[in-house]
Design an enzyme around this catalytic site. Structure first.
Site, PDB file in Angstrom:
ATOM      1  N   GLY A 224      -4.561   9.540 -12.228  1.00  0.00           N
ATOM      2  CA  GLY A 224      -5.822   9.194 -12.338  1.00  0.00           C
ATOM      3  C   GLY A 224      -6.184   8.910 -13.852  1.00  0.00           C
ATOM      4  N   THR A 225      -5.198   8.570 -14.704  1.00  0.00           N
ATOM      5  CA  THR A 225      -5.860   8.064 -16.221  1.00  0.00           C
ATOM      6  C   THR A 225      -6.497   6.760 -15.994  1.00  0.00           C
ATOM      7  OG1 THR A 225      -3.555   6.722 -16.413  1.00  0.00           O
ATOM      8  CG2 THR A 225      -3.697   9.193 -17.060  1.00  0.00           C
ATOM      9  N   ASN A 226      -6.267   5.943 -14.980  1.00  0.00           N
ATOM     10  CA  ASN A 226      -7.265   4.713 -15.008  1.00  0.00           C
ATOM     11  C   ASN A 226      -8.712   5.067 -14.446  1.00  0.00           C
ATOM     12  OD1 ASN A 226      -5.796   2.120 -15.776  1.00  0.00           O
ATOM     13  ND2 ASN A 226      -4.202   3.022 -14.464  1.00  0.00           N
TER      14      ASN A 226
ATOM     15  N   MET B  18      -1.433   4.217  -3.930  1.00  0.00           N
ATOM     16  CA  MET B  18      -0.287   3.799  -3.871  1.00  0.00           C
ATOM     17  C   MET B  18      -0.021   3.667  -2.086  1.00  0.00           C
ATOM     18  SD  MET B  18       0.908   3.650  -6.576  1.00  0.00           S
ATOM     19  CE  MET B  18       1.129   4.100  -8.204  1.00  0.00           C
TER      20      MET B  18
ATOM     21  N   ILE C 131      -0.383   1.909   1.611  1.00  0.00           N
ATOM     22  CA  ILE C 131      -0.570   0.624   2.246  1.00  0.00           C
ATOM     23  C   ILE C 131      -2.036   0.555   3.267  1.00  0.00           C
ATOM     24  CG2 ILE C 131       0.199  -1.322   3.764  1.00  0.00           C
ATOM     25  CD1 ILE C 131       2.766  -0.768   2.133  1.00  0.00           C
ATOM     26  N   LEU C 132      -2.881  -0.402   2.912  1.00  0.00           N
ATOM     27  CA  LEU C 132      -3.855  -0.656   3.844  1.00  0.00           C
ATOM     28  C   LEU C 132      -3.947  -1.987   4.271  1.00  0.00           C
ATOM     29  CD1 LEU C 132      -6.755   0.708   1.505  1.00  0.00           C
ATOM     30  CD2 LEU C 132      -5.800   1.802   3.399  1.00  0.00           C
TER      31      LEU C 132
ATOM     32  N   ASN D  69      -7.527  -4.326  -7.995  1.00  0.00           N
ATOM     33  CA  ASN D  69      -6.700  -3.636  -8.144  1.00  0.00           C
ATOM     34  C   ASN D  69      -5.852  -3.904  -9.679  1.00  0.00           C
ATOM     35  OD1 ASN D  69      -4.007  -1.817  -7.647  1.00  0.00           O
ATOM     36  ND2 ASN D  69      -3.020  -3.884  -7.656  1.00  0.00           N
TER      37      ASN D  69
ATOM     38  N   HIS E 295      -2.376  -3.584 -11.905  1.00  0.00           N
ATOM     39  CA  HIS E 295      -1.124  -3.721 -11.770  1.00  0.00           C
ATOM     40  C   HIS E 295      -0.405  -3.494 -13.038  1.00  0.00           C
ATOM     41  CE1 HIS E 295       2.782  -4.376  -9.769  1.00  0.00           C
ATOM     42  NE2 HIS E 295       2.891  -4.962 -10.640  1.00  0.00           N
TER      43      HIS E 295
HETATM   44  C1  GAR Z   1      -0.968   2.805 -13.157  1.00  0.00           C
HETATM   45  O1  GAR Z   1       0.204   2.493 -14.252  1.00  0.00           O
HETATM   46  C2  GAR Z   1      -1.127   1.436 -12.333  1.00  0.00           C
HETATM   47  O2  GAR Z   1      -1.154   0.689 -12.868  1.00  0.00           O
HETATM   48  C3  GAR Z   1      -0.067   1.940 -11.500  1.00  0.00           C
HETATM   49  O3  GAR Z   1       0.393   3.007 -11.012  1.00  0.00           O
HETATM   50  C4  GAR Z   1      -0.244   3.864 -12.301  1.00  0.00           C
HETATM   51  C5  GAR Z   1      -1.220   4.855 -11.895  1.00  0.00           C
HETATM   52  O4  GAR Z   1      -1.590   5.726 -12.827  1.00  0.00           O
HETATM   53  N1  GAR Z   1      -0.298   0.946 -10.043  1.00  0.00           N
HETATM   54  C6  GAR Z   1       0.641   0.594  -9.167  1.00  0.00           C
HETATM   55  O5  GAR Z   1       1.714   0.406  -9.582  1.00  0.00           O
HETATM   56  C7  GAR Z   1      -0.061  -0.209  -8.169  1.00  0.00           C
HETATM   57  N2  GAR Z   1       1.035  -1.047  -7.765  1.00  0.00           N
HETATM   58  P1  GAR Z   1      -2.900   6.873 -13.099  1.00  0.00           P
HETATM   59  O6  GAR Z   1      -3.017   7.548 -11.768  1.00  0.00           O
HETATM   60  O7  GAR Z   1      -2.750   7.553 -14.058  1.00  0.00           O
HETATM   61  O8  GAR Z   1      -4.031   5.774 -13.236  1.00  0.00           O
END
Ligand code: GAR
Length: 208
Positions: free
Chosen positions: A12-14, A91, A93-94, A108, A110
């Site tokens: 969950g850093t994003n 992560m 799929i929906l 999203n 990516h």
């Molecule tokens: C992030 O790098 C995000 O871009 C990626 O997973 C990581 C999640 O990190 N997402 C994907 O690859 C989706 N296709 P987070 O949980 O620390 O935000």
């Protein structure tokens, strides 16, 4: 004020970048009202709770198939009166039931410059492993609208990041998060909440 629901599966850093941006007043016209996790032990849930944000958990294996899971997710998002849904490291799929209910209202992040290193199987560290295996000198991140086709929806923002000699998937992932994802995701969310993004023929126009 738009209701923002954030979907998460991991660290969950994003999500944290969004929470921090909201606290700094950088998410204009929107508020994170709910975080929904696909895993009960996702650390992202702690981040939400620490910031007083309501959480829900919808675990994929509690549902018979993708269709049933997607229906439950759609209903949860409707209940939450979501105006914007953000996949932030989500992560699971929906199917089209969800994006059909929220057309051009799901985004999203990516961790690559789409259309490179995207689509089925390209998620998390796998994306960076593939970029390093190809020897690209520049990678980055993309924020895009979610459509039924994986990673193929209209692109909203992108930011390039240099690959460095000796990078591992982990070091490249961290640099791309710091220099790109944590910046362009809150920016895109704020632009959306101010109605500054339009989509025509699969292409976005952003008014800054
Ligand atoms: C992030 O790098 C995000 O871009 C990626 O997973 C990581 C999640 O990190 N997402 C994907 O690859 C989706 N296709 P987070 O949980 O620390 O935000």
């Amino acid at each position: 004020m738009k209701n923002i629901c954030v979907l998460v599966s991991g660290g969950g850093t994003n999500l944290q970048a969004l929470i921090d941006a909201e606290k700094r007043g950088e998410i204009q016209g929107g508020k994170i009202t709910c975080v929904i996790a696909s895993k009960a032990d996702a650390y992202a849930l702690e981040r939400a709770k620490n910031n007083g944000i309501r959480t829900r958990v919808l675990v994929r294996k509690d549902y018979a198939d993708v269709a049933e899971y997607s229906r439950a997710m759609r209903d949860a998002l409707l209940e939450e009166k979501a105006d914007l849904i953000v996949y932030a490291g989500f992560m699971t799929i929906l199917d089209e039931q969800v994006c059909d209910a929220f057309p051009n209202r799901m985004i999203n992040v990516h961790p690559a410059l789409i259309p490179s290193f995207c689509g089925k199987g390209f998620y998390g560290l796998h994306v960076h492993e593939a970029a390093l295996a190809k020897g690209v000198k520049v990678s980055g991140a993309t924020v895009h609208f979610v459509t039924a086709e994986c990673d193929a929806g209209p692109i909203i923002l992108q930011k390039a990041v240099e690959v460095q000699e000796g990078d591992t998937p982990e070091t490249l992932q961290r640099r791309i998060m710091e220099q790109a994802e944590w910046k362009i995701l809150p920016q895109a969310v704020s632009l959306f909440c101010q109605d500054k993004i339009t989509v025509e023929n699969g292409v976005t126009r952003v008014t800054i």
